[in-house]
Design a protein around this motif. Structure first.
Motif, PDB file in Angstrom:
ATOM      1  N   VAL A  25       0.842  -1.192   0.000  1.00 28.20           N
ATOM      2  CA  VAL A  25       0.000   0.000   0.000  1.00 28.20           C
ATOM      3  C   VAL A  25       0.877   1.242   0.000  1.00 28.20           C
ATOM      4  O   VAL A  25       1.771   1.378   0.836  1.00 28.20           O
ATOM      5  N   ALA A  26       0.632   2.125  -0.953  1.00 26.90           N
ATOM      6  CA  ALA A  26       1.329   3.405  -1.013  1.00 26.90           C
ATOM      7  C   ALA A  26       0.373   4.506  -0.613  1.00 26.90           C
ATOM      8  O   ALA A  26      -0.710   4.631  -1.191  1.00 26.90           O
ATOM      9  N   HIS A  27       0.760   5.299   0.384  1.00 28.20           N
ATOM     10  CA  HIS A  27      -0.055   6.430   0.835  1.00 28.20           C
ATOM     11  C   HIS A  27       0.422   7.676   0.100  1.00 28.20           C
ATOM     12  O   HIS A  27       1.608   8.006   0.144  1.00 28.20           O
ATOM     13  N   ARG A  28      -0.501   8.391  -0.536  1.00 35.28           N
ATOM     14  CA  ARG A  28      -0.085   9.565  -1.308  1.00 35.28           C
ATOM     15  C   ARG A  28      -0.987  10.766  -1.006  1.00 35.28           C
ATOM     16  O   ARG A  28      -1.979  10.981  -1.698  1.00 35.28           O
ATOM     17  N   PRO A  29      -0.633  11.553   0.012  1.00 37.26           N
ATOM     18  CA  PRO A  29      -1.341  12.822   0.205  1.00 37.26           C
ATOM     19  C   PRO A  29      -0.843  13.832  -0.826  1.00 37.26           C
ATOM     20  O   PRO A  29       0.363  13.941  -1.062  1.00 37.26           O
ATOM     21  N   VAL A  30      -1.753  14.556  -1.449  1.00 32.97           N
ATOM     22  CA  VAL A  30      -1.399  15.489  -2.520  1.00 32.97           C
ATOM     23  C   VAL A  30      -2.017  16.849  -2.230  1.00 32.97           C
ATOM     24  O   VAL A  30      -3.224  16.949  -2.000  1.00 32.97           O
ATOM     25  N   GLU A  31      -1.196  17.902  -2.257  1.00 32.67           N
ATOM     26  CA  GLU A  31      -1.736  19.251  -2.117  1.00 32.67           C
ATOM     27  C   GLU A  31      -2.291  19.691  -3.468  1.00 32.67           C
ATOM     28  O   GLU A  31      -1.594  19.667  -4.482  1.00 32.67           O
ATOM     29  N   GLY A  32      -3.562  20.054  -3.489  1.00 30.41           N
ATOM     30  CA  GLY A  32      -4.200  20.458  -4.732  1.00 30.41           C
ATOM     31  C   GLY A  32      -5.617  19.927  -4.804  1.00 30.41           C
ATOM     32  O   GLY A  32      -6.188  19.470  -3.811  1.00 30.41           O
ATOM     33  N   SER A  33      -6.183  19.984  -5.984  1.00 28.23           N
ATOM     34  CA  SER A  33      -7.567  19.550  -6.155  1.00 28.23           C
ATOM     35  C   SER A  33      -7.649  18.034  -6.254  1.00 28.23           C
ATOM     36  O   SER A  33      -6.740  17.372  -6.790  1.00 28.23           O
ATOM     37  N   ALA A  34      -8.738  17.484  -5.739  1.00 31.76           N
ATOM     38  CA  ALA A  34      -8.956  16.037  -5.836  1.00 31.76           C
ATOM     39  C   ALA A  34      -9.070  15.609  -7.289  1.00 31.76           C
ATOM     40  O   ALA A  34      -8.592  14.536  -7.677  1.00 31.76           O
TER      41      ALA A  34
END
Length: 313
Positions: free
Chosen positions: A254-263
């Motif tokens: 499992v790779a967790h990827r929080p991303v700043e920006g629009s969904a």
């Protein structure tokens, strides 16, 4: 009593997009050890009192419908040789027929465009209507050939913001996460969980009227807020996926990827390197069917890979 095996349902109409959906559905059913139910809708059946007779007596519309189903069943059998295939000629419009079939199915699979629809349309009315209203997971098979054919070895799931649960209570995986996790495990691939977050700008904190003397202070506040948002996004992914792995089953990377920006942008970017993008769709009280939301509309129209829309409570 044994558990009833719900089939995977796929809609076919003789189009190329439907053939891609058929192949995808056959492989899904094969991975899950389930039968495949192939549905072809023909409104003509409702208005003409067809009486079975010899092939020569059958109207052209009936012959065409039977040929579509026979060809589809043969193709599915070649794709997955051990697959049990059932066919259904439904006397209704496609959306109604498939929604009805989806009431007792593991998943409902459709192509991104149907026969006769303009090639320029991003998503056919049938696919959109089903994704918005079905009671079961709906997979719209779309995207680039390398993504449709499973060449990426990755399933992506979108994780939406929600209220923080009590620390004493375990966090059960949502239906969307469970669907994505199972697909990743059966494919022998990775699960990538994406959560998009945004940090409010200065105008959202009443800083629009600030003087230059306050700018440095505002910048420090924004930096701290951004760090808090990023940390909260990482925590949300941990909470959501922490209880997703089941004991006794093969582990899934499992790779967790929080991303700043629009969904919207985060999920569309992730779809470029995925075999499947899974999103949840929440039902709203007092509304008929399932509300897709702007982000789900966007991925259904623009994703580079097949999209699964999973109803969540």
């Amino acid at each position: 009593m044994g558990t009833v095996e719900l089939p995977v349902v796929v809609g076919v109409d003789g189009s190329d997009a439907a053939s891609d959906a058929l192949d995808w559905a056959a492989e899904l059913a094969g991975r899950r050890g389930l039968p495949l139910r192939v549905v072809h809708a023909s409104l003509w059946e409702r208005y003409e009192g067809y009486v079975a007779g010899t092939a020569a007596d059958r109207p052209a519309e009936r012959l065409h419908s039977e040929a579509v189903l026979a060809t589809a069943a043969e193709r599915a059998g070649r794709r997955v040789p051990a697959l049990k295939v059932m066919t259904d000629l439904a006397a209704d419009d496609a959306v109604t027929a498939l929604l009805r079939a989806g009431q007792s199915s593991e998943a409902l699979v459709v192509g991104s465009r149907g026969r006769g629809e303009f090639a320029s349309l991003l998503l056919g009315s049938v696919g959109l209507g089903i994704a918005a209203r079905a009671q079961c997971p709906v997979v719209v098979v779309r995207g680039r050939p390398e993504n449709v054919h499973g060449g990426m070895n990755r399933v992506v799931v979108g994780i939406a913001e929600r209220e923080r649960p009590s620390e004493r209570e375990p966090v059960p995986p949502s239906a969307a996460v469970a669907f994505a996790l199972r697909e990743a495990r059966l494919r022998g691939g990775e699960l990538e969980a994406v959560h998009a977050w945004r940090c409010a700008g200065p105008e959202d904190h009443g800083a629009r009227e600030n003087h230059r003397a306050h700018e440095d202070h505002t910048a420090r506040e924004n930096h701290g807020a951004r760090e808090n948002h990023a940390r909260r996004a990482a925590e949300l992914l941990d909470e959501t996926l922490g209880g997703a792995t089941a004991a006794g089953l093969p582990p899934v990377p499992v790779a967790h990827r929080p991303v700043e920006g629009s969904a919207r942008k985060a999920l569309l970017d992730a779809s470029a390197h995925a075999d499947l993008l899974v999103v949840g769709a929440r039902r709203r009280q007092g509304h008929f069917g399932m509300q897709l939301g702007l982000v789900n509309h966007a991925v259904l129209h623009h994703a580079k890979c097949p999209v699964a829309v999973v109803p969540v409570s």
